[in-house]
Design a protein around this motif. Structure first.
Motif, PDB file in Angstrom:
ATOM      1  N   ASN A 371       0.842  -1.188   0.000  1.00 28.12           N
ATOM      2  CA  ASN A 371       0.000   0.000   0.000  1.00 28.12           C
ATOM      3  C   ASN A 371       0.882   1.245   0.000  1.00 28.12           C
ATOM      4  O   ASN A 371       2.117   1.145   0.021  1.00 28.12           O
ATOM      5  N   VAL A 372       0.245   2.411  -0.020  1.00 30.58           N
ATOM      6  CA  VAL A 372       0.990   3.659  -0.143  1.00 30.58           C
ATOM      7  C   VAL A 372       1.873   3.918   1.078  1.00 30.58           C
ATOM      8  O   VAL A 372       2.941   4.529   0.980  1.00 30.58           O
ATOM      9  N   PHE A 373       1.461   3.445   2.252  1.00 29.06           N
ATOM     10  CA  PHE A 373       2.260   3.663   3.451  1.00 29.06           C
ATOM     11  C   PHE A 373       3.519   2.796   3.431  1.00 29.06           C
ATOM     12  O   PHE A 373       4.612   3.266   3.757  1.00 29.06           O
ATOM     13  N   SER A 374       3.359   1.540   3.058  1.00 30.76           N
ATOM     14  CA  SER A 374       4.527   0.663   2.996  1.00 30.76           C
ATOM     15  C   SER A 374       5.466   1.091   1.875  1.00 30.76           C
ATOM     16  O   SER A 374       6.678   0.906   1.965  1.00 30.76           O
ATOM     17  N   MET A 375       4.926   1.703   0.792  1.00 28.83           N
ATOM     18  CA  MET A 375       5.778   2.187  -0.285  1.00 28.83           C
ATOM     19  C   MET A 375       6.630   3.364   0.177  1.00 28.83           C
ATOM     20  O   MET A 375       7.728   3.592  -0.336  1.00 28.83           O
ATOM     21  N   ALA A 376       6.149   4.111   1.160  1.00 35.32           N
ATOM     22  CA  ALA A 376       6.925   5.220   1.694  1.00 35.32           C
ATOM     23  C   ALA A 376       7.985   4.747   2.675  1.00 35.32           C
ATOM     24  O   ALA A 376       8.991   5.429   2.884  1.00 35.32           O
ATOM     25  N   PHE A 377       7.782   3.589   3.264  1.00 35.14           N
ATOM     26  CA  PHE A 377       8.667   3.121   4.347  1.00 35.14           C
ATOM     27  C   PHE A 377       9.668   2.054   3.889  1.00 35.14           C
ATOM     28  O   PHE A 377      10.878   2.199   4.073  1.00 35.14           O
ATOM     29  N   VAL A 378       9.168   0.990   3.265  1.00 37.65           N
ATOM     30  CA  VAL A 378      10.013  -0.161   2.931  1.00 37.65           C
ATOM     31  C   VAL A 378      11.090   0.174   1.912  1.00 37.65           C
ATOM     32  O   VAL A 378      12.275  -0.122   2.133  1.00 37.65           O
ATOM     33  N   PRO A 379      10.775   0.821   0.769  1.00 43.82           N
ATOM     34  CA  PRO A 379      11.842   1.140  -0.188  1.00 43.82           C
ATOM     35  C   PRO A 379      12.899   2.086   0.379  1.00 43.82           C
ATOM     36  O   PRO A 379      14.084   1.967   0.044  1.00 43.82           O
ATOM     37  N   LEU A 394      26.100   7.264  -6.422  1.00 44.81           N
ATOM     38  CA  LEU A 394      25.936   7.233  -7.865  1.00 44.81           C
ATOM     39  C   LEU A 394      25.838   5.797  -8.371  1.00 44.81           C
ATOM     40  O   LEU A 394      24.977   5.463  -9.187  1.00 44.81           O
ATOM     41  N   SER A 395      26.733   4.943  -7.874  1.00 44.24           N
ATOM     42  CA  SER A 395      26.670   3.531  -8.263  1.00 44.24           C
ATOM     43  C   SER A 395      25.399   2.882  -7.739  1.00 44.24           C
ATOM     44  O   SER A 395      24.787   2.040  -8.402  1.00 44.24           O
ATOM     45  N   MET A 396      25.001   3.273  -6.538  1.00 43.06           N
ATOM     46  CA  MET A 396      23.789   2.717  -5.940  1.00 43.06           C
ATOM     47  C   MET A 396      22.558   3.014  -6.809  1.00 43.06           C
ATOM     48  O   MET A 396      21.752   2.133  -7.097  1.00 43.06           O
ATOM     49  N   LEU A 397      22.443   4.260  -7.262  1.00 43.67           N
ATOM     50  CA  LEU A 397      21.298   4.636  -8.088  1.00 43.67           C
ATOM     51  C   LEU A 397      21.397   4.053  -9.492  1.00 43.67           C
ATOM     52  O   LEU A 397      20.414   3.560 -10.040  1.00 43.67           O
ATOM     53  N   MET A 405      12.464   0.150 -11.336  1.00 45.64           N
ATOM     54  CA  MET A 405      11.347   0.571 -12.179  1.00 45.64           C
ATOM     55  C   MET A 405      10.673  -0.643 -12.831  1.00 45.64           C
ATOM     56  O   MET A 405       9.446  -0.675 -12.981  1.00 45.64           O
ATOM     57  N   ASN A 406      11.464  -1.629 -13.218  1.00 48.05           N
ATOM     58  CA  ASN A 406      10.875  -2.873 -13.744  1.00 48.05           C
ATOM     59  C   ASN A 406      10.090  -3.611 -12.671  1.00 48.05           C
ATOM     60  O   ASN A 406       9.030  -4.188 -12.934  1.00 48.05           O
ATOM     61  N   PHE A 407      10.616  -3.587 -11.442  1.00 46.90           N
ATOM     62  CA  PHE A 407       9.901  -4.192 -10.317  1.00 46.90           C
ATOM     63  C   PHE A 407       8.550  -3.508 -10.117  1.00 46.90           C
ATOM     64  O   PHE A 407       7.533  -4.162  -9.868  1.00 46.90           O
ATOM     65  N   ALA A 408       8.522  -2.169 -10.244  1.00 51.00           N
ATOM     66  CA  ALA A 408       7.272  -1.423 -10.071  1.00 51.00           C
ATOM     67  C   ALA A 408       6.232  -1.846 -11.111  1.00 51.00           C
ATOM     68  O   ALA A 408       5.049  -2.020 -10.796  1.00 51.00           O
ATOM     69  N   LYS A 409       6.693  -2.036 -12.348  1.00 47.89           N
ATOM     70  CA  LYS A 409       5.760  -2.438 -13.404  1.00 47.89           C
ATOM     71  C   LYS A 409       5.176  -3.822 -13.134  1.00 47.89           C
ATOM     72  O   LYS A 409       3.969  -4.039 -13.250  1.00 47.89           O
ATOM     73  N   GLY A 419      10.268   5.651  -7.367  1.00 46.30           N
ATOM     74  CA  GLY A 419      11.573   6.149  -7.781  1.00 46.30           C
ATOM     75  C   GLY A 419      12.018   7.354  -6.977  1.00 46.30           C
ATOM     76  O   GLY A 419      13.202   7.487  -6.634  1.00 46.30           O
ATOM     77  N   LEU A 420      11.080   8.251  -6.648  1.00 45.46           N
ATOM     78  CA  LEU A 420      11.426   9.424  -5.849  1.00 45.46           C
ATOM     79  C   LEU A 420      11.881   9.028  -4.448  1.00 45.46           C
ATOM     80  O   LEU A 420      12.853   9.564  -3.921  1.00 45.46           O
ATOM     81  N   VAL A 421      11.165   8.097  -3.832  1.00 49.00           N
ATOM     82  CA  VAL A 421      11.537   7.630  -2.495  1.00 49.00           C
ATOM     83  C   VAL A 421      12.924   6.993  -2.525  1.00 49.00           C
ATOM     84  O   VAL A 421      13.771   7.257  -1.665  1.00 49.00           O
ATOM     85  N   TRP A 422      13.159   6.169  -3.541  1.00 52.60           N
ATOM     86  CA  TRP A 422      14.442   5.463  -3.638  1.00 52.60           C
ATOM     87  C   TRP A 422      15.602   6.441  -3.854  1.00 52.60           C
ATOM     88  O   TRP A 422      16.644   6.334  -3.222  1.00 52.60           O
ATOM     89  N   ALA A 423      15.409   7.406  -4.747  1.00 55.62           N
ATOM     90  CA  ALA A 423      16.462   8.388  -5.017  1.00 55.62           C
ATOM     91  C   ALA A 423      16.733   9.249  -3.791  1.00 55.62           C
ATOM     92  O   ALA A 423      17.894   9.589  -3.492  1.00 55.62           O
TER      93      ALA A 423
END
Length: 481
Positions: A371-379, A394-397, A405-409, A419-423
């Motif tokens: 859900n949207v809450f876990s998407m804000a926390f877990v990633p 830089l290497s991490m990103l 992004m493929n995982f999201a699809k 992607g914003l949370v991860w970056a």
């Protein structure tokens, strides 16, 4: 203060404020050896070359964390092992030395030395103090706000550290305190961490620029500069307030205010007299660097090219300010340290060790992002932990955003907020080796690696909590859902 003394003080020094007890050093040394050996021989479900690359990388990461060896020496040893053990060829093992980042750090160090030797840093310190006030608390708040505003103009965290450090060294001299003091620790931890995290809230640093580009390339979704800034604006406000109060609490000042207050500052500024030709020359070169950094979206010249160019210009006889003796006193170890950290990420990428890591990473994450809450926390926390092992944002990103992004699809998740949370998680730092910005601030020698752990952990938790509030409720108002 003589120019020689100023140049010595300006030269970045990688040194610990506290010494690790001998008993702990022996334990750390044992762990540093035992874990890589275990990685080397354990029958992990990885290709032999990938396993060996992870073994050497684990040696580098653990040695950097425990500081059993100087950071630069650890990095050089790791790169040597990558090469001599035939994990990769020489060019790949030492590839970080051909990257722009470490040499940008070299140019930035020259700029900082120039500002200190000329007396410009000291003059700027008096001027800033007159505007902000003599109190330690107000000074810290002023530094934090200045760091954010500078981030909007200078698209480089390292450049922000060097520019702010030139002022900070003068401010600490005004307080009459040396390395190891609470004031020195507080100021340099503040300017280092804010420079490293603000450029994740604005598309201004290399990592945020890279993250935005990868998200757009893989998903085809346009990510606007203003959209990115508005998305993380609550994080900016939270960081300013929490950083300010946290540092004041952790590092109470030896002197709450300068003796004599504002009058003392005015008198000291008068004693310096009129601007000297050397100060004007230094101001011209620094202004040139800042102007070029602030307008790089127009001329597209790399911030590293600008930093190295102006730094070298500062050392040209007849044109610059630095002399041969100044260059001899410059500490080159931070350059080696940064280069070896980048080399490690490249080796892990070339040996496909990162593919194995990201496969395990996202396989673990899938059941929890529901859900949207876990998407804000877990990633956020997954990326934070992943970044610790890789040690280079830089290497991490670069290695994780495309598969993310493929995982999201495949998981049916909208890729933009993920992607914003991860970056943004790339800004979470608790160890010095995690970015060139942290190395740059640490290299001045005013705070210990443990100070960054304390401050970084609190700020990382705070940012995570802010994301839990803004991702579900605030981002949808911006069209990020």
């Amino acid at each position: 203060m003589s120019s020689t003394e100023q140049s010595v003080r300006a030269a970045p020094q990688i040194e610990s404020v506290h010494r690790t007890p001998a008993a702990y050093r022996r334990i750390y040394a044992l762990i540093t050896i035992a874990v890589p050996v275990a990685f080397w021989f354990l029958p992990l479900p990885l290709a032999l070359n990938s396993r060996h690359a992870l073994a050497v990388a684990s040696f580098m990461i653990i040695a950097w964390i425990t500081e059993v060896l100087p950071h630069a020496l650890t990095g050089l040893a790791g790169c040597y092992l990558f090469w001599v053990l035939k994990i990769v060829d020489f060019e790949t093992a030492f590839s970080g030395f051909a990257d722009q980042t470490p040499w940008f750090l070299f140019g930035a160090a020259l700029i900082g030395m120039m500002a200190s030797k000329s007396g410009l840093a000291r003059r700027l310190a008096y001027l800033v103090m007159l505007r902000v006030g003599g109190g330690y608390s107000r000074l810290l708040l002023g530094l934090i706000l200045s760091s954010f505003l500078l981030t909007l103009l200078v698209p480089s965290g390292i450049a922000c550290v060097v520019i702010m450090a030139a002022v900070a060294v003068g401010l600490i001299e005004v307080f009459g305190l040396a390395r190891g003091s609470n004031v020195g620790r507080g100021i340099f931890v503040t300017l280092t961490y804010t420079a490293g995290i603000f450029d994740k809230m604005v598309i201004a640093g290399a990592s945020s620029i890279l993250g935005r580009g990868l998200i757009q390339k893989v998903t085809g979704i346009e990510v606007y500069w203003s959209q990115w800034l508005l998305a993380f604006l609550p994080c900016v406000v939270a960081t300013v307030f929490v950083m300010w109060r946290l540092v004041v609490w952790l590092y109470p000042p030896e002197k709450e205010a300068l003796a004599g207050g504002v009058e003392f500052l005015r008198d000291s500024l008068k004693k310096m007299g009129a601007w000297t030709p050397m100060e004007k020359h230094a101001l011209l070169l620094m202004s040139l660097a800042i102007a070029l950094w602030a307008t790089d979206l127009i001329h597209h010249i790399s911030p590293a090219v600008i930093g190295i160019g102006v730094g070298l210009l500062a050392g040209v006889p007849g044109l610059g300010i630095l002399e041969l003796e100044d260059l001899k006193r410059l500490n080159y170890l931070p350059v080696f340290f940064t280069a070896t950290a980048i080399s490690m990420g490249e080796v892990l990428l070339r040996t496909n060790a990162l593919n194995s890591m990201t496969t395990v990473l996202f396989a673990w994450m899938r059941p929890f992002v529901t859900n949207v809450f876990s998407m804000a926390f877990v990633p956020y926390w997954t990326a934070f932990v992943y970044h610790i092992f890789l040690g280079n944002e830089l290497s991490m990103l670069a290695t994780s955003i495309p598969p993310l992004m493929n995982f999201a699809k495949t998981a049916g998740i909208h890729p933009l907020p993920l992607g914003l949370v991860w970056a943004f998680a790339a800004g979470g730092k608790i160890f010095v080796y995690q970015s060139g910005v942290m190395v740059a601030g640490y290299s001045y020698g005013y705070f210990d690696a443990k100070d960054l752990v304390k401050v970084g952990l609190v700020l990382t938790v705070v940012e995570s909590l802010v994301l839990l509030l803004i991702v579900p409720f605030y981002w949808p108002l911006l069209g990020i859902r």
